[in-house]
Design a protein around this motif. Structure first.
Motif, PDB file in Angstrom:
ATOM      1  N   ILE A 148       0.833  -1.203   0.000  1.00 50.71           N
ATOM      2  CA  ILE A 148       0.000   0.000   0.000  1.00 50.71           C
ATOM      3  C   ILE A 148       0.871   1.256   0.000  1.00 50.71           C
ATOM      4  CG2 ILE A 148      -1.586   1.334   1.457  1.00 50.71           C
ATOM      5  CD1 ILE A 148      -2.879  -1.394   2.199  1.00 50.71           C
ATOM      6  N   ARG A 149       1.984   1.176   0.698  1.00 46.17           N
ATOM      7  CA  ARG A 149       2.854   2.342   0.804  1.00 46.17           C
ATOM      8  C   ARG A 149       3.439   2.725  -0.557  1.00 46.17           C
ATOM      9  NH1 ARG A 149       5.518   5.293   4.464  1.00 46.17           N
ATOM     10  NH2 ARG A 149       7.647   5.901   4.013  1.00 46.17           N
ATOM     11  N   SER A 184      -4.477   7.222   3.541  1.00 48.05           N
ATOM     12  CA  SER A 184      -3.846   8.138   4.499  1.00 48.05           C
ATOM     13  C   SER A 184      -3.046   7.398   5.578  1.00 48.05           C
ATOM     14  CB  SER A 184      -4.902   9.050   5.137  1.00 48.05           C
ATOM     15  OG  SER A 184      -5.599   9.754   4.137  1.00 48.05           O
ATOM     16  N   ALA A 185      -2.315   6.397   5.164  1.00 49.58           N
ATOM     17  CA  ALA A 185      -1.323   5.692   5.988  1.00 49.58           C
ATOM     18  C   ALA A 185      -1.882   4.688   6.987  1.00 49.58           C
ATOM     19  CB  ALA A 185      -0.399   6.666   6.714  1.00 49.58           C
ATOM     20  N   TRP A 265       4.419  15.258  24.145  1.00 51.47           N
ATOM     21  CA  TRP A 265       4.729  14.464  22.962  1.00 51.47           C
ATOM     22  C   TRP A 265       6.247  14.490  22.830  1.00 51.47           C
ATOM     23  CZ3 TRP A 265       0.911  17.035  18.922  1.00 51.47           C
ATOM     24  CH2 TRP A 265      -0.398  16.712  19.275  1.00 51.47           C
ATOM     25  N   GLU A 269       9.368  17.455  17.380  1.00 52.77           N
ATOM     26  CA  GLU A 269      10.578  18.257  17.288  1.00 52.77           C
ATOM     27  C   GLU A 269      10.221  19.732  17.131  1.00 52.77           C
ATOM     28  OE1 GLU A 269      13.760  17.573  17.839  1.00 52.77           O
ATOM     29  OE2 GLU A 269      13.982  19.729  17.537  1.00 52.77           O
ATOM     30  N   VAL A 304       4.946  11.372  18.332  1.00 53.54           N
ATOM     31  CA  VAL A 304       5.272  12.496  17.446  1.00 53.54           C
ATOM     32  C   VAL A 304       4.114  13.486  17.433  1.00 53.54           C
ATOM     33  CG1 VAL A 304       5.855  13.170  15.080  1.00 53.54           C
ATOM     34  CG2 VAL A 304       6.717  11.008  16.017  1.00 53.54           C
ATOM     35  N   ARG A 305       2.918  12.961  17.329  1.00 52.24           N
ATOM     36  CA  ARG A 305       1.709  13.790  17.368  1.00 52.24           C
ATOM     37  C   ARG A 305       0.485  12.889  17.301  1.00 52.24           C
ATOM     38  NH1 ARG A 305       2.393  17.806  13.513  1.00 52.24           N
ATOM     39  NH2 ARG A 305       4.543  17.185  13.387  1.00 52.24           N
ATOM     40  N   GLY A 306      -0.665  13.495  17.503  1.00 54.26           N
ATOM     41  CA  GLY A 306      -1.919  12.797  17.256  1.00 54.26           C
ATOM     42  C   GLY A 306      -2.309  12.995  15.804  1.00 54.26           C
ATOM     43  N   ASN A 307      -3.064  12.055  15.293  1.00 55.71           N
ATOM     44  CA  ASN A 307      -3.471  12.154  13.895  1.00 55.71           C
ATOM     45  C   ASN A 307      -4.889  11.604  13.782  1.00 55.71           C
ATOM     46  OD1 ASN A 307      -3.185  12.628  11.147  1.00 55.71           O
ATOM     47  ND2 ASN A 307      -2.558  10.534  10.766  1.00 55.71           N
ATOM     48  N   ILE A 319       0.829   8.929  16.047  1.00 54.55           N
ATOM     49  CA  ILE A 319       2.062   8.712  15.282  1.00 54.55           C
ATOM     50  C   ILE A 319       3.185   8.473  16.288  1.00 54.55           C
ATOM     51  CG2 ILE A 319       3.689   9.673  13.619  1.00 54.55           C
ATOM     52  CD1 ILE A 319       1.459  11.345  12.456  1.00 54.55           C
ATOM     53  N   ARG A 332      10.581   0.738   9.271  1.00 52.57           N
ATOM     54  CA  ARG A 332      10.539   2.183   9.512  1.00 52.57           C
ATOM     55  C   ARG A 332      10.373   2.448  11.008  1.00 52.57           C
ATOM     56  NH1 ARG A 332       6.337   4.673   7.948  1.00 52.57           N
ATOM     57  NH2 ARG A 332       7.412   6.651   7.652  1.00 52.57           N
ATOM     58  N   VAL A 334       8.860   4.978  12.247  1.00 61.11           N
ATOM     59  CA  VAL A 334       7.615   5.714  12.512  1.00 61.11           C
ATOM     60  C   VAL A 334       6.429   4.877  12.035  1.00 61.11           C
ATOM     61  CG1 VAL A 334       6.300   7.809  12.009  1.00 61.11           C
ATOM     62  CG2 VAL A 334       8.780   7.923  12.250  1.00 61.11           C
ATOM     63  N   GLN A 336       1.849   4.445  12.742  1.00 59.56           N
ATOM     64  CA  GLN A 336       0.669   5.078  13.347  1.00 59.56           C
ATOM     65  C   GLN A 336      -0.548   4.196  13.154  1.00 59.56           C
ATOM     66  OE1 GLN A 336      -0.709   8.567  10.989  1.00 59.56           O
ATOM     67  NE2 GLN A 336       0.950   7.988   9.639  1.00 59.56           N
TER      68      GLN A 336
ATOM     69  N   LEU B 118       2.377  12.335   6.727  1.00 64.86           N
ATOM     70  CA  LEU B 118       1.828  11.051   7.168  1.00 64.86           C
ATOM     71  C   LEU B 118       2.643   9.867   6.678  1.00 64.86           C
ATOM     72  CD1 LEU B 118      -2.013  11.263   6.484  1.00 64.86           C
ATOM     73  CD2 LEU B 118      -0.856  11.303   8.678  1.00 64.86           C
ATOM     74  N   TRP B 119       3.166   9.984   5.484  1.00 61.37           N
ATOM     75  CA  TRP B 119       3.875   8.864   4.872  1.00 61.37           C
ATOM     76  C   TRP B 119       5.362   8.889   5.184  1.00 61.37           C
ATOM     77  CZ3 TRP B 119       1.189   4.876   3.122  1.00 61.37           C
ATOM     78  CH2 TRP B 119      -0.161   5.097   2.828  1.00 61.37           C
TER      79      TRP B 119
END
Lengths: 705, 245
Positions: A148-149, A184-185, A265, A269, A304-307, A319, A332, A334, A336, B118-119
């Motif tokens: 999918i990526r 969307s990931a 969080w 950064e 890293v953050r909320g999504n 994330i 990877r 990272v 989510q 996101l990616w």
């Protein structure tokens, strides 16, 4: 309505992959009575997909439909319902829908479409490109075999970085029934990837620059949006925080409102220190951190953050950045996801070094997300992993799997909670390699069939969480007594209904819940404390009906039933009440068509009954009560042998559940013997034609052919 | 404009600021940066009967600044901007832009650097209007003098009665922050919502703030190569001040 119409994008897009023909329907003319989402999905399935069609037939259709409120600033609106014949539904595929969030719904609306209906079957891999008014079926030969990526990257390079791609992975291509379509990931609809795969449809890329018009007064719209925000809680509408705080009168440790001043969080950064007031509307996005809720306090430092979805201030996806997994597992750093998606990897293991909230568990989760979200596998709400564990620990795998295949797995890694085991099992499921992986990917029902295991071996054991038709419970009696049981009988996959549990689990004290319940369902007796259930009463049946209707409404308006409904609130000054007229008020303002709460609820009921009619027609069976509305034996069992209606047990009583179904059918206007809607009920809901078609097949109670 | 006339105008402007002494040439140069803003405020070029087109705008009083590490990519800012101001949900029209960086970050999807968004590493960024100081790229490019400073906030705003829809301002903004409303065929841009920006109010993560203006134009990498076309009248206006200094 037409002159001031808003909300609806206006068109439904049809793409026939057999002929390449692209067509359009007028949404309002053809689908207004079913709003959108599952409403459009069910109507298309009813009108256009004949009974007896198999999920992978060209005659099956797959409907990606969003709703009036998707793409607007209404909180929690980013949903797309994906309706089709479910290949995981056992013993016979029936209609169901998966729901994905992310950015897809909004983009589709901005491109000018309320829904996309995919018909037929291409003779080679293709993807559908939608760029505003331009729709093309494009070659996907270079994408077939990709995850999918990579698929998303390739299409984004073709269409532009801000398009949205909904794609299947290798699992969908290999027609694995437990497969997803994802955008969307991390936002996926379970159970439908293989239907796309069967159509040779790899992906849908959408780019839209248009508008969703708000027909009503914009100041009034702004006031209502802000009011809605004020009565939001956190994820799953938990309206109190999980910790004591001077600003909050109540708290509840099971609340997903875990964010608070002092938390941070840590992987942002620079790191983000959460500060400000607990109820500050400019801090709502910090309330939820599902990474922490599911994987433990350690996740704060990896956040890293909320999504989440377009327009939703509650960021239920987290994330997470875990650098150690890159070095250890070559993935990877990272990832989510949310809820059971976060747990895909961890859930394979019965034991993990250090327990469920350990570093090992976190790493297993990272590996699981990395593999599942790229290969496009659906966990069937965790049932896939539970089946695997049960098969292994009961010795079934050892006894029945061929020795060569059995030896090909590192069972020591499986037993020891080593994430490296996931690289052995998950890709094999996606590629249908070997008997175990192949059968796990079929879903529980077909798996049991192939292994000659009676379904009762699963329905008798609550540990499996299995409910019926190949799918598990979804907030049943363990959360909401009889109401949960009723709701879990109604669908052809897991129920996915949160209307009921979001009220029961909102975190408020029982006395306040009862006060609110009295206002909404006529009596405080409509609710019990979790695990302290009282015998069935008519108010619980009304609450079950209301819950199902609200679920279908949300699924058809583009709203999130994982977040709604909003009948309770964090606001003390309001007595903690919310507002269950919100949906109709938003609908009225968006469309310019003044619609009351009662009228919108009637439409929700129509959509739900259309689902019922489809199930009756496709099963060729009127006796829903005995053939469809099933519940597992485990709801009547208790490991401590505690008796029903005693404190601390979720054990139900058979006679009481029978009474619950009686009462539910009564409030629905369905035949008590059959559980099938009556001709009068169909007529009341504007479904006379549906009733006539069913009556001709003797599928309406009392009807003569 | 001859030099005597120019000096006279500057003196009037100085008077408008309370610094009405006779200026030396050096003082004049130092002061002119401030004085020209007053000139613009007083629309003095036109009052003087000058035939120069408007090229100078007073600095804005405030601007919206963004904290990318707090942004959660919900696009509520974009939706508030267009719904509450225009009565429609249309992120492509929003005067703050988040959606275009959500998937792959500011670098996009072509992979010059490691992907963000996101990616990728999870970083989004919010693109905002800089409310640029003189020379204001969008206003300078406009052949119709349709981009003006709002008297209350100093925000550079589009006067739709003057906008001809030529889109030259879109080509002039280095940050790609001018939007074009296909329905009205007019340009639009951040106008700071008369001093209460809707986007700031709507952000659920406190990632946006409305702050006193400062010049961030030189701190931000351009998003796009600009190809401004400046009308002859505007170009003459520039030369009036810049030639011979």
């Amino acid at each position: 309505m037409r002159e001031r119409a808003g909300g609806f994008a206006g068109k439904v897009l049809r793409v026939d992959l057999s002929t390449g023909k692209i067509g359009f329907d007028d949404t309002v003319d053809r689908y207004r009575e079913v709003l959108g989402g599952t409403g459009i999905g069910y109507q298309v399935m009813w009108e256009e997909v004949p009974p007896g069609t198999a999920p992978f037939d060209a005659a099956n259709k797959i409907v990606f439909a969003t709703g009036v409120l998707a793409g607007t600033g209404v909180p929690c609106n980013g949903r797309t319902a994906v309706t089709t014949l479910f290949p995981s539904c056992w013993p016979k595929p029936l209609v169901a829908s998966g729901h994905m969030g992310g950015q897809f719904a909004a983009k589709l609306k901005y491109a000018g479409y309320d829904a996309l209906i995919v018909e037929g079957k291409s003779d080679k891999p293709v993807w559908i490109m939608i760029r505003d008014g331009m729709v093309q079926v494009r070659d996907a030969g270079h994408l077939w075999g990709c995850g999918i990526r990579r698929t998303t990257f390739e299409i984004s390079r073709e269409m532009g970085p801000d398009c949205v791609v909904a794609a299947i992975g290798q699992a969908g291509e290999h027609l694995v029934p437990l497969s997803v379509v994802m955008n969307s990931a991390s936002h996926s609809a379970g159970g439908v990837g293989a239907v796309m795969g069967a159509k040779n449809l790899k992906a849908i890329g959408v780019q839209g620059s248009g508008a969703v018009r708000i027909a009503g007064d914009r100041s009034e719209w702004e006031r209502l949006v802000k009011f809605h925000l004020s009565i939001l809680g956190s994820n799953n509408q938990h309206v109190v925080p999980s910790f004591p705080h001077p600003q909050a009168e109540y708290y509840n440790p099971s609340s997903r409102w875990v964010g608070a001043p002092g938390r941070r969080w840590g992987a942002a950064e620079p790191p983000v220190e959460i500060n400000g007031g607990l109820f500050d509307l400019n801090r709502i996005a910090f309330r939820a951190n599902n990474g922490v809720f599911y994987l433990g306090e350690q996740v704060w430092q990896h956040t890293v953050r909320g999504n989440g979805c377009t327009g939703c201030p509650i960021r239920c996806h987290t994330i997470i950045k875990v650098p150690s997994v890159a070095a250890k597992y070559g993935i990877r750093e990272v990832a989510q996801n949310t809820c059971v998606g976060l747990l895909f990897g961890r859930s394979f293991f019965r034991t993990l070094p250090g327990g469920l909230m350990s570093q090992a568990a976190l790493e297993a989760s990272m590996v699981g997300m990395h593999l599942a979200d790229d290969l496009g596998i659906w966990c069937n709400y965790g049932q896939l992993q539970r089946d695997m564990i049960k098969l292994y620990y009961e010795g079934t795998l050892h006894d029945r799997l061929g020795s060569k295949e059995y030896a090909s797995y590192s069972w020591d890694k499986f037993e020891n909670g080593d994430p490296r085991f996931l690289f052995e099992i998950i890709p094999r499921i996606a590629m249908r390699q070997g008997e175990l992986a192949h059968d796990l990917g079929l879903g529980t029902g077909y798996l049991l069939d192939r292994w000659s295991i009676p379904e009762t071996a699963w329905t008798g054991d609550m540990v499996s969480s299995y409910w019926k038709f190949g799918h598990p419970k979804h907030h049943a009696n363990e959360d909401d007594g009889q109401c949960g049981v009723i709701i879990n009988t109604q669908y052809n996959r897991d129920a996915q209904c949160h209307s009921h549990v979001n009220f029961i689990r909102n975190g408020l004290p029982l006395a306040i819940q009862k006060k609110l319940a009295a206002e909404i369902w006529g009596s405080g007796d409509a609710v019990d404390a979790v695990g302290a259930y009282t015998p069935m009463n008519i108010h619980k049946a009304r609450r079950a009906k209301w819950s199902l209707i609200r679920k279908e409404l949300h699924d058809s308006l583009g709203l999130c039933n994982w977040m709604g409904p909003w009948v309770a609130s964090p606001i003390k000054a309001r007595g903690y009440s919310g507002d269950d007229s919100l949906e109709s008020r938003f609908y009225s303002l968006a469309t310019g068509h003044q619609t009351s709460r009662e009228e919108l609820d009637r439409i929700g009921e129509r959509i739900f009954v259309l689902h019922r009619a489809l199930t009756i027609r496709d099963m060729g069976e009127i006796d829903m009560r005995r053939r469809h509305d099933l519940y597992p034996e485990w709801i009547f069992r208790d490991s401590n042998d505690s008796q029903p209606f005693t404190k601390g047990t979720i054990r139900m009583d058979p006679l009481d559940i029978a009474k619950a179904m009686d009462m539910f059918y009564e409030v629905m206007g369905w035949g008590k013997e059959s559980g099938a809607p009556t001709a009068e009920t169909y007529a009341r809901l504007g479904l006379k034609a549906v009733a006539q078609e069913l009556a001709a097949k003797r599928l309406v109670p009392g009807a003569q052919p | 404009m001859d030099s005597e006339k120019e000096r006279e105008i500057i003196q009037v402007a100085a008077s408008g600021t309370g610094m009405d002494t006779v200026l030396s040439r050096r003082q004049f140069l130092v002061f002119s940066g401030r004085a020209i803003t007053v000139l613009a405020t007083m629309d003095i070029c036109r009052a003087w009967g000058s035939d120069s087109a408007l090229v100078i705008l007073d600095n804005a009083k405030g601007l919206v600044v963004a904290d990318a590490s707090r942004c959660v990519g919900c696009q509520r800012c974009e939706l508030a901007c267009t719904e509450f101001n225009d009565g429609r949900a249309q992120p492509s029209l929003a005067r703050i832009q988040v959606g275009r960086t959500i998937n792959f970050g500011p670098e996009g999807s072509l992979g010059r650097n490691q992907a963000q968004g996101l990616w990728g590493g999870g970083t989004f960024s919010q693109d905002i209007c800089h409310q640029c100081p003189h020379p204001v790229p969008c206003a300078t490019a406009c052949p119709n003098d349709a981009i003006l400073a709002d008297p209350r906030t100093g925000a550079r705003v589009v006067d739709t009665s003057r906008c001809s829809g030529c889109r030259l301002c879109l080509r002039a903004c280095p940050w790609d922050m001018i939007r074009f409303d296909e329905e009205s065929q007019k340009a639009t841009k951040c106008f700071l919502c008369q001093g209460s920006p809707k986007c700031v109010e709507a952000c659920p993560a406190g990632a946006l703030r409305y702050v006193p203006w400062r010049n961030i134009a030189r701190e931000t990498a351009p998003r796009t190569a600009v190809f401004p076309v400046i009308s002859a009248e505007k170009a003459r206006g520039c030369l009036d001040c810049h030639l011979g200094r």
